[in-house]
Enzyme design. Structure first.
Site, PDB file in Angstrom:
ATOM      1  CB  CYS A  47      -0.765   0.059   1.384  1.00 31.79           C
ATOM      2  SG  CYS A  47      -1.935   1.425   1.367  1.00 31.79           S
ATOM      3  CB  CYS A  50      -0.485   1.985   5.746  1.00 31.84           C
ATOM      4  SG  CYS A  50      -1.274   0.770   5.098  1.00 31.84           S
ATOM      5  CB  CYS A  96      -5.321  -0.254   2.390  1.00 35.17           C
ATOM      6  SG  CYS A  96      -4.247  -0.800   3.482  1.00 35.17           S
ATOM      7  CB  CYS A  99      -4.338   3.001   5.937  1.00 37.35           C
ATOM      8  SG  CYS A  99      -4.127   3.099   3.982  1.00 37.35           S
ATOM      9  CB  CYS A 119      -9.360  -3.847 -11.679  1.00 32.99           C
ATOM     10  SG  CYS A 119      -8.892  -2.866 -13.111  1.00 32.99           S
TER      11      CYS A 119
HETATM   12 FE    FE Z   1      -2.765   1.119   3.402  1.00 32.90          FE
END
Ligand code: FE
Length: 134
Positions: A47, A50, A96, A99, A119
Site C-alpha cells: 500500500c 501505509c 486497504c 488504512c 483491478c
Molecule cells: Fe494502506
C-alpha cells in the site's frame, strides 16, 4: 477515510497528486497510464499510504485492461470489500484494510484459481522488488 496518525495535509505533501487522488478520493488512473500495469518484475506490492503488503507479483497477470491486475491478495484480510454504487453500476470497491486507502475494484472475471480480478491502480501501490540472494 481513516488515515491513522497522519493528517490530510501531511498526506498531501507525502503522496504525489495521482497517489492522493486515487487513494484518498477514490480516483481511477487512466488505463495504460500507471507505472505498474505492464510490470513483470518479481516482488511484493505494498500500500503506497501505509506500506502493508497487499499483492505478490506471483498472482499478477496480464488482464489486457491497462491496470495492474491480480487474482488474489497476499492474505484475504488485507483487502476490504465495499459495495460501490457510483456511476450507475454496482461494483465491489477494494480498500486497504489497514488504512482505508482506495485501491481499485474487484471483478468476478479473473483467472483460476480464484476467478477474481483485483483491478488496481498503480498509484495506490509501491513495488518492493525481490532481492536476489545468490
Ligand atoms: Fe494502506
Amino acid at each position: 477515510m481513516d488515515t491513522p496518525n497522519e493528517s490530510n495535509d501531511e498526506l498531501r505533501k507525502r503522496l504525489s497528486a495521482d497517489q492522493y487522488y486515487v487513494t484518498q478520493e477514490a480516483g481511477t488512473e487512466p488505463a495504460f497510464s500507471g507505472c505498474y500495469w505492464d510490470t513483470k518484475e518479481e516482488g511484493v506490492y505494498h500500500c503506497v499510504v501505509c506500506d502493508i503488503e497487499l499483492f505478490s507479483s506471483e498472482t499478477k497477470y496480464d488482464s489486457g485492461t491497462g491496470w495492474p491486475s491480480f487474482y488474489e491478495s497476499t492474505e484475504s484480510n488485507k483487502v476490504r470489500r465495499v459495495e460501490d454504487r457510483s456511476y450507475g453500476m454496482v461494483r465491489t470497491e477494494a480498500l486497504c484494510n489497514a488504512c482505508g486507502a482506495h485501491l481499485g475494484h474487484i471483478f468476478s472475471d479473473g483467472p483460476p484459481p480464484t476467478g477474481e480480478r483485483f483491478c488496481m491502480n498503480s498509484a495506490s501501490l509501491r513495488l518492493q522488488p525481490k532481492v536476489d540472494t545468490d
